[in-house]
Design an enzyme around this catalytic site. Sequence first.
Site, PDB file in Angstrom:
ATOM      1  N   ARG A   1      -9.854 -11.919   2.430  1.00 24.43           N
ATOM      2  CA  ARG A   1     -10.682 -13.032   1.946  1.00 24.43           C
ATOM      3  C   ARG A   1      -9.942 -14.360   2.070  1.00 24.43           C
ATOM      4  O   ARG A   1     -10.569 -15.412   2.203  1.00 24.43           O
ATOM      5  CB  ARG A   1     -11.122 -12.753   0.517  1.00 24.43           C
ATOM      6  CG  ARG A   1     -10.029 -12.684  -0.508  1.00 24.43           C
ATOM      7  CD  ARG A   1     -10.423 -11.926  -1.765  1.00 24.43           C
ATOM      8  NE  ARG A   1     -10.537 -10.487  -1.532  1.00 24.43           N
ATOM      9  CZ  ARG A   1     -10.886  -9.603  -2.470  1.00 24.43           C
ATOM     10  NH1 ARG A   1     -11.161 -10.018  -3.696  1.00 24.43           N
ATOM     11  NH2 ARG A   1     -10.958  -8.326  -2.198  1.00 24.43           N
TER      12      ARG A   1
ATOM     13  N   LYS B   1       0.834  -1.190   0.000  1.00 24.30           N
ATOM     14  CA  LYS B   1       0.000   0.000   0.000  1.00 24.30           C
ATOM     15  C   LYS B   1       0.876   1.250   0.000  1.00 24.30           C
ATOM     16  O   LYS B   1       2.016   1.242   0.474  1.00 24.30           O
ATOM     17  CB  LYS B   1      -0.880   0.037   1.263  1.00 24.30           C
ATOM     18  CG  LYS B   1      -1.916  -1.065   1.370  1.00 24.30           C
ATOM     19  CD  LYS B   1      -2.655  -0.953   2.695  1.00 24.30           C
ATOM     20  CE  LYS B   1      -3.691  -2.045   2.871  1.00 24.30           C
ATOM     21  NZ  LYS B   1      -4.847  -1.868   1.975  1.00 24.30           N
TER      22      LYS B   1
END
Length: 425
Positions: free
Chosen positions: A278, A204
């Site tokens: 996920r 990020k």
Amino acid sequence: MTDLMKVTLTKDAPAAHWGKADVTFSNDLATIHLQGDDELRQIQQAARKLRSQGLSTIALEGELWNVDSQWAFSLGFTTAKSEPEIRWTGDDSAQIELQNRLESAGFARHLINETPENLAPVKLAILAAHWLSEIGGNKVTYRIIEGQELLEQKWVGIHAVGRGSERPPAMLELDYNPLGEDAPVSVALVGKGITFDSGGYSIKASEGMLGMKCDMGGASTVTAALGLAMKQGLNKRVKLFLCCAENLISGHAYKLGDILTYKNGVTVEVVNTDAEGRLVLADGLQAASASGAELIIDAATLTGAAVMAVGTNYNAIFSPSSEVLAMAQAKAAEVGERVWPLPLDPWHREMCPSAYADTANSRPMKGGGAGGASNAAGFLWHFVSPDVKWLHMDLASAFADSPNGLWAAGGTTHGMLTIAGLLHD
């Protein structure tokens, strides 16, 4: 103004000399003037204004206050630096309910606002287990699976995401059983517990990483919801699964192009290491499915796409069942929280294709491409038993990066009341 400010509600407009003010003052009394619809939002906004003026101790007075309006006030009055000091009004049952909410939300908020250095994955699991054990006593049992043992038990998602950190990943399996040894499991809760998310090798930007101590917001929310329901006298068997890891970069970290083979045989190509939530939830959903629960609820700060779709005042919800969606919407409305359903059709399961595996964990483009929140839910669907009711909550409203008109910076605990209410239904 005095240190103690009394606050009352009215539906009367303020006197003319106050102009359009929604809060007026007279000595040690503040009056919130409710006008039009969405009174809970008005109350929360007024509480933020009062707190911004340096007030720290409040006594709520008057006949218009109820449990929901007092709770809305507390949400606006709370900051990351201190819990509110509020003297509730109403009968004993109302005050007990409000105090239970405040304690449960305070536990979750403390975890969300804690520094990543002080909240390792195993510590998150331990704190959650100990807090719930304090509430439930011998009705609560648990075990924590960590490090290499995860791989031995084929919890490959949590292990892969967490192996880049020196601090081991962990899964908390907790059983709240007030009914007896052989009671069926009514609900299983699954929470994403990424205690810090660098994005891994799909790293990020700095500004996107700053708030990633909140990436265990799902784990804290489902834990707080279960604790609150227990305080409220929950008489159902519930299992809780927290999927805890740090997503860091090192020579041991998982890489783009890796393929994970899950316990249910589904193979997953990693095309984005920043789509890690996920991957850990996939393990938790399989464990929840194996529990035989009638309903599975998972909660996660999963996608920026959900924030883009519903903003930061709603949580996005997904389910293959219109009945489950309606139930969640009704419960959220009942407790003054906001949810909004986003699409989830069978073909969303195929929206992250891979040339090398059954599916990929995302699509190889920024944010996972169009429909990213629904595609993430479609990925999770691979790991839920087909005969179980399932609700996925993408917690777009779990954390405020900076102060705004409704929230101080930090964890909001928005979603806790909805999930606690669903546990009772």
